[in-house]
Scaffold this active site. Structure first.
Site, PDB file in Angstrom:
ATOM      1  CE  LYS A   1     -11.181  -7.746   2.093  1.00 31.41           C
ATOM      2  NZ  LYS A   1     -10.155  -6.841   1.551  1.00 31.41           N
TER       3      LYS A   1
ATOM      4  CB  SER B   1      -4.393  -6.591   4.826  1.00 31.82           C
ATOM      5  OG  SER B   1      -4.110  -5.345   4.246  1.00 31.82           O
TER       6      SER B   1
ATOM      7  CG  HIS C   1      -1.918  -1.037   1.334  1.00 33.84           C
ATOM      8  ND1 HIS C   1      -2.068  -1.846   2.439  1.00 33.84           N
ATOM      9  CD2 HIS C   1      -2.874  -1.444   0.452  1.00 33.84           C
ATOM     10  CE1 HIS C   1      -3.062  -2.693   2.241  1.00 33.84           C
ATOM     11  NE2 HIS C   1      -3.564  -2.468   1.044  1.00 33.84           N
TER      12      HIS C   1
ATOM     13  NE  ARG D   1      -3.178  -7.388  -4.694  1.00 33.65           N
ATOM     14  CZ  ARG D   1      -3.906  -8.059  -3.857  1.00 33.65           C
ATOM     15  NH1 ARG D   1      -3.378  -8.559  -2.781  1.00 33.65           N
ATOM     16  NH2 ARG D   1      -5.190  -8.261  -4.098  1.00 33.65           N
TER      17      ARG D   1
HETATM   18  N1  COA Z   1      -0.126  -4.057  -1.808  1.00 36.16           N
HETATM   19  C1  COA Z   1      -0.480  -4.947  -0.896  1.00 36.16           C
HETATM   20  N2  COA Z   1      -1.746  -5.381  -0.727  1.00 36.16           N
HETATM   21  C2  COA Z   1      -2.672  -4.865  -1.543  1.00 36.16           C
HETATM   22  C3  COA Z   1      -2.378  -3.927  -2.535  1.00 36.16           C
HETATM   23  C4  COA Z   1      -1.025  -3.516  -2.652  1.00 36.16           C
HETATM   24  N3  COA Z   1      -0.637  -2.622  -3.542  1.00 36.16           N
HETATM   25  N4  COA Z   1      -3.504  -3.633  -3.187  1.00 36.16           N
HETATM   26  C5  COA Z   1      -4.476  -4.334  -2.630  1.00 36.16           C
HETATM   27  N5  COA Z   1      -3.965  -5.097  -1.637  1.00 36.16           N
HETATM   28  C6  COA Z   1      -4.685  -6.044  -0.794  1.00 36.16           C
HETATM   29  C7  COA Z   1      -5.546  -5.392   0.250  1.00 36.16           C
HETATM   30  O1  COA Z   1      -4.846  -5.195   1.461  1.00 36.16           O
HETATM   31  C8  COA Z   1      -6.630  -6.417   0.409  1.00 36.16           C
HETATM   32  O2  COA Z   1      -6.157  -7.436   1.271  1.00 36.16           O
HETATM   33  P1  COA Z   1      -7.178  -8.303   2.159  1.00 36.16           P
HETATM   34  O3  COA Z   1      -8.185  -8.877   1.184  1.00 36.16           O
HETATM   35  O4  COA Z   1      -6.318  -9.310   2.761  1.00 36.16           O
HETATM   36  O5  COA Z   1      -7.814  -7.331   3.130  1.00 36.16           O
HETATM   37  C9  COA Z   1      -6.785  -7.028  -0.972  1.00 36.16           C
HETATM   38  O6  COA Z   1      -5.571  -6.751  -1.627  1.00 36.16           O
HETATM   39  C10 COA Z   1      -7.920  -6.503  -1.781  1.00 36.16           C
HETATM   40  O7  COA Z   1      -7.789  -5.111  -1.919  1.00 36.16           O
HETATM   41  P2  COA Z   1      -9.018  -4.235  -2.407  1.00 36.16           P
HETATM   42  O8  COA Z   1      -9.671  -4.891  -3.567  1.00 36.16           O
HETATM   43  O9  COA Z   1      -8.536  -2.832  -2.577  1.00 36.16           O
HETATM   44  O10 COA Z   1     -10.046  -4.382  -1.215  1.00 36.16           O
HETATM   45  P3  COA Z   1     -10.159  -3.545   0.108  1.00 36.16           P
HETATM   46  O11 COA Z   1     -10.963  -4.353   1.049  1.00 36.16           O
HETATM   47  O12 COA Z   1      -8.839  -3.093   0.593  1.00 36.16           O
HETATM   48  O13 COA Z   1     -10.988  -2.254  -0.364  1.00 36.16           O
HETATM   49  C11 COA Z   1     -13.030  -1.034  -0.854  1.00 36.16           C
HETATM   50  C12 COA Z   1     -12.275  -2.364  -0.959  1.00 36.16           C
HETATM   51  C13 COA Z   1     -13.113  -0.564   0.591  1.00 36.16           C
HETATM   52  C14 COA Z   1     -12.310   0.015  -1.698  1.00 36.16           C
HETATM   53  C15 COA Z   1     -14.441  -1.267  -1.440  1.00 36.16           C
HETATM   54  O14 COA Z   1     -15.057  -2.302  -0.726  1.00 36.16           O
HETATM   55  C16 COA Z   1     -15.292   0.008  -1.388  1.00 36.16           C
HETATM   56  O15 COA Z   1     -15.192   0.860  -2.260  1.00 36.16           O
HETATM   57  N6  COA Z   1     -16.134   0.113  -0.339  1.00 36.16           N
HETATM   58  C17 COA Z   1     -16.975   1.288  -0.146  1.00 36.16           C
HETATM   59  C18 COA Z   1     -18.438   1.002  -0.507  1.00 36.16           C
HETATM   60  C19 COA Z   1     -18.644   1.130  -1.992  1.00 36.16           C
HETATM   61  O16 COA Z   1     -18.530   2.197  -2.584  1.00 36.16           O
HETATM   62  N7  COA Z   1     -19.017  -0.002  -2.604  1.00 36.16           N
HETATM   63  C20 COA Z   1     -19.288  -0.061  -4.015  1.00 36.16           C
HETATM   64  C21 COA Z   1     -18.024  -0.274  -4.793  1.00 36.16           C
HETATM   65  S1  COA Z   1     -18.369  -0.395  -6.524  1.00 36.16           S
END
Ligand code: COA
Length: 165
Positions: free
Chosen positions: A45, A132, A21, A94
């Protein structure tokens, strides 16, 4: 846009923030005038750290980046972007496996807020496998997470995983 600043939002669960991140935060903050890192809710989650804790871990990690702000929001990302006058969402890609899900979210967000584009940054090669959950899993099983998370927050994660484990 009410001003000339190019504002981007980097949303995520950040439970907890990892070096992957941080890599995206540094690179995105070099491209945009202001980067808002938003701790958001992923309905699939159950977090290990609450929102305030995740923000605090992020704050400690990025302390030397002046154009980065740490925030949180409990609603829709598309609404938050409008509220913050942001022109872009930043996401890190990724592996190929991320693509379909990210494509779907980018299209949905653009439908909800047509002024909003999603900008994908390719994750640096050394963090391709990182998430994460991987960090938490290694920590819970007593492994060394020093190469995966910023040094400033290492102890917080070890303490929490030991307490829960
Ligand atoms: N390096 C390391 N890890 C990374 C990464 C990077 N560059 N990019 C992503 N990851 C990891 C994240 O830590 C996460 O790990 P986890 O699944 O073990 O927690 C995983 O990859 C998935 O990442 P991501 O797809 O970004 O999911 P997220 O849970 O971190 O974020 C939100 C998702 C919060 C952005 C999304 O649910 C959201 O927008 N929520 C708000 C409500 C909304 O608007 N919903 C409609 C969306 S269309």
């Amino acid at each position: 846009m009410k001003h000339n600043m190019r504002i981007a939002i980097y949303p995520g669960s950040f439970d907890p923030v990892t070096l992957g991140h941080l890599d995206i935060i540094k690179r995105a903050s070099a491209v945009f005038d202001k980067l808002i890192v938003a701790v958001m809710h992923n309905q699939n989650k159950v977090p290990m750290f609450d929102t305030e804790e995740r923000m605090e871990l992020l704050r400690r990690t990025i302390n030397n980046l002046p154009n980065v702000e740490i925030t949180s929001f409990g609603g829709l990302l598309a609404d938050y972007a409008r509220q913050q006058d942001a022109c872009a969402i930043i996401k890190g890609l990724r592996a190929v496996s991320d693509f379909e899900y990210e494509f779907q979210m980018a299209l949905a967000n653009r439908k909800l807020n047509p002024e909003l584009d999603t900008v994908f940054l390719m994750t640096s090669a050394e963090y391709m496998y990182l998430s994460s959950s991987v960090v938490k899993d290694i920590a819970v099983h007593g492994g060394n997470i020093a190469g995966f998370v910023p040094a400033e927050i290492l102890d917080d994660i070890m303490l929490r995983t030991r307490k829960d484990g």
